[in-house]
Design an enzyme around this catalytic site. Structure first.
Site, PDB file in Angstrom:
ATOM      1  N   ASP A   1     -38.046  47.214  33.891  1.00  0.00           N
ATOM      2  CA  ASP A   1     -37.897  47.847  35.185  1.00  0.00           C
ATOM      3  C   ASP A   1     -39.117  47.695  36.087  1.00  0.00           C
ATOM      4  O   ASP A   1     -39.510  46.599  36.464  1.00  0.00           O
ATOM      5  CB  ASP A   1     -37.560  49.333  34.983  1.00  0.00           C
ATOM      6  CG  ASP A   1     -36.187  49.530  34.356  1.00  0.00           C
ATOM      7  OD1 ASP A   1     -35.753  48.630  33.621  1.00  0.00           O
ATOM      8  OD2 ASP A   1     -35.538  50.559  34.602  1.00  0.00           O
TER       9      ASP A   1
ATOM     10  N   CYS B   1     -32.606  46.841  27.553  1.00  0.00           N
ATOM     11  CA  CYS B   1     -31.169  47.092  27.423  1.00  0.00           C
ATOM     12  C   CYS B   1     -30.390  45.916  28.031  1.00  0.00           C
ATOM     13  O   CYS B   1     -30.659  45.525  29.174  1.00  0.00           O
ATOM     14  CB  CYS B   1     -30.798  48.396  28.108  1.00  0.00           C
ATOM     15  SG  CYS B   1     -31.654  49.831  27.419  1.00  0.00           S
TER      16      CYS B   1
ATOM     17  N   SER C   1     -29.668  53.156  38.847  1.00  0.00           N
ATOM     18  CA  SER C   1     -29.967  52.262  37.732  1.00  0.00           C
ATOM     19  C   SER C   1     -29.089  51.026  37.845  1.00  0.00           C
ATOM     20  O   SER C   1     -27.975  51.078  38.383  1.00  0.00           O
ATOM     21  CB  SER C   1     -29.670  52.971  36.408  1.00  0.00           C
ATOM     22  OG  SER C   1     -29.627  52.027  35.353  1.00  0.00           O
TER      23      SER C   1
ATOM     24  N   GLU D   1     -33.748  57.582  40.731  1.00  0.00           N
ATOM     25  CA  GLU D   1     -32.457  57.023  40.333  1.00  0.00           C
ATOM     26  C   GLU D   1     -31.507  58.184  40.023  1.00  0.00           C
ATOM     27  O   GLU D   1     -31.872  59.103  39.284  1.00  0.00           O
ATOM     28  CB  GLU D   1     -32.598  56.132  39.094  1.00  0.00           C
ATOM     29  CG  GLU D   1     -33.328  54.837  39.372  1.00  0.00           C
ATOM     30  CD  GLU D   1     -33.383  53.925  38.155  1.00  0.00           C
ATOM     31  OE1 GLU D   1     -33.084  54.398  37.035  1.00  0.00           O
ATOM     32  OE2 GLU D   1     -33.729  52.748  38.301  1.00  0.00           O
TER      33      GLU D   1
END
Length: 547
Positions: free
Chosen positions: A119, A186, A461, A435
């Protein structure tokens, strides 16, 4: 380098390096390459980075350089998912960039190889490269393998949704055991993997390496190769300002449209442009939204993971599909032109990465919305919007924060046809541009994402999907029209044409504006306050760049 480390004036510097174990030859004659490592034990995206950094350092030593590893901040956004502390995440991009800047300036590194996965951490590394403008590269941590539950592939986002879907504790316990089975980011088109991919387009990540899964030991071999190449990059003197041109950034926008990357990528591309003094605006995103459809079937736009994406050809295959659209007379990190690189590749359309001629969607991966509710723009990912809510006209349900909206959803106060307005969660209002994981996950978990819209000055997100429109600018804290919306107002959200309209007469809005009072900052000290006082608006990237 020589004047900094040689001669009597540098004796105090040399003795510090000697005391740390470096030899005279290392100190005086070899390029010093900083290795900022975002290793952190509390996240699968960063807990494996020690080994990757070691491979990078081996490569630097092997090529005749001197690696100097140091730590930089790292977090996992999922830890703060649903909590107020999630607003720290975007601020982290600036903190990471400043951390790299601080150490690099003091130690006068000749180049950098940054190790990062997730991120805003990896985005902060890119920002640091642009700011410092010395030969720089990033080695990514790669993506996580998908988990498997009852014969079905599952990812962490499935757990987020299951929390709100009425699943029992036993089912959640089962999912917890299997949705994150390995190290790595992820494996959906979240911000982490979007930014890892974009690193190749930015000329900051070695071609073809960004999405190698963390579990594939090719990641270590390529990390070592990157370390070796970093020494050559330093000797060549190729800097980010040489490699990240306006055309390169336009290529990154086209790439992002094609893969339906996280909406947060818009913020990061704009921030890179501002840092480098390149004129890129939301108008460029609007232009390429008309030209580039989504060709990437990775979650949430399709059923596949980033691991599938990598083995389907990865970033190089997407670039090859886009070849006729891209600016190909641009430099690459490796010293050749992009056109020469693509000329050696063969397009391999497949079920994960489609061709432009037969795209996955006949719409872009990102779209800018405008209207009197978002005069300076707002962002949506059209490929994640269900057909039933691509165009909505509904009554506003207004909330000054994510938690209040979530509680309304949970209590049944949100019904089909409603359009949720969440404000005072933008760059200054949060502060930090939170977020909205609570509200969105609840909508999806309760099945309301197919009948309810949401518009906000916050962000989302990359896992999220639905008729969700974010980055509304001006934000509420700055007195944007979103601050003037009242309960029951009609709103039009058209993610096809790109419209965000508040159906209230201008005269009425002017009356409301007279009565609007800017609330005090929610934070009165610390980095969030510094961010609020120094950040640019969302349509300019939302970073602390007050210059």
């Amino acid at each position: 380098m020589e004047s900094y480390w040689n001669g009597p004036e540098a004796a105090h510097r040399r003795v510090m390096m000697k005391a740390a174990g470096y030899s005279d030859e290392d100190i005086k004659k070899k390029p010093h390459i900083g290795v900022p490592n975002s290793f952190m034990e509390g996240s699968p995206g960063s807990a494996h980075l020690r080994q990757i950094a070691e491979a990078v350092k081996q490569g630097i030593w092997e090529a005749g350089g001197v690696p100097v590893e140091f730590g930089i901040p790292a977090t996992c956004g999922n830890i703060a998912n649903g909590a107020e502390e999630l607003k720290y995440e975007q601020v982290g991009r600036d903190i990471v960039a400043m951390s790299v800047e601080f150490v690099t300036k003091v130690h006068n590194f000749d180049g950098l190889v940054m190790v990062a996965s997730c991120d805003n951490i990896i985005a902060g590394c890119y920002l640091a490269a642009a700011r410092l403008d010395i030969p720089s590269m990033v080695v990514t941590g790669g993506s996580m393998q998908p988990g498997h539950h009852c014969g079905k592939a599952v990812v962490e986002a499935d757990l987020d949704v299951a929390r709100f879907s009425g699943a029992g504790d036993a089912y959640l316990d089962e999912l917890e055991e299997c949705v994150c089975p390995s190290f790595g980011a992820c494996p959906s088109m979240g911000t982490a993997n979007t930014m890892q991919m974009l690193g190749e387009v930015f000329n900051l990540v070695m071609p073809g390496t960004a999405t190698v899964p963390a579990s594939d030991n090719k990641k270590l071999r390529q990390a070592r190769a990157a370390g070796k190449y970093a020494v050559e990059l330093v000797k060549s003197g190729r800097k980010p300002s040489d490699l990240i041109t306006k055309e390169v950034l336009l290529n990154s926008i086209m790439f992002d449209m094609a893969v339906a990357g996280s909406t947060n990528a818009v913020l990061h591309i704009l921030t890179m442009a501002y840092e480098l003094g390149i004129d890129i605006t939301l108008k460029d995103f609007e232009k390429y939204a008309e030209e580039i459809p989504c060709i990437n079937a990775v979650i949430p736009s399709g059923p596949y993971t980033v691991v599938d994406f990598h083995y389907a050809g990865g970033v190089p295959n997407v670039l090859k599909m886009l070849e006729d659209k891209l600016f190909t007379d641009v430099p690459m990190m490796t010293g050749i032109k992009l056109g020469d690189y693509l000329g050696k590749l063969t397009a391999r359309p497949n079920e994960v990465i489609h061709s432009l001629e037969k795209p996955l969607f006949h719409e872009p991966g990102l779209r800018v919305l405008r209207g009197n509710l978002a005069p300076n723009g707002a962002i949506v990912r059209p490929t994640g919007v269900p057909e039933s809510v691509k165009v909505m006209r509904g009554k506003a349900k207004v909330f000054d924060g994510d938690r209040a909206a979530f509680e309304a959803i949970e209590s049944g106060n949100i019904v089909p046809g409603d359009i949720i307005v969440i404000r005072y969660e933008g760059c200054k209002g949060a502060p930090g541009m939170k977020e909205l994981m609570l509200s969105i996950d609840a909508l999806i978990g309760l099945g309301l994402h197919t009948s309810v819209g949401l518009i906000t000055d916050a962000r989302f997100s990359g896992f999220n999907f639905g008729a969700i429109v974010g980055h509304v600018s001006p934000e509420a804290y700055d007195g944007g029209p979103i601050a003037l919306v009242e309960e029951g107002d009609e709103i039009i959200l058209d993610t096809v044409k790109g419209e965000a309209t508040l159906c209230v007469a201008e005269e009425e809005l002017e009356e409301r504006r007279k009565n609007w009072v800017c609330p005090p900052l929610k934070e009165q000290k610390g980095c969030l306050t510094l961010f609020a006082k120094n950040c640019r608006p969302a349509e300019e990237g939302g970073a602390m760049q007050p210059w």
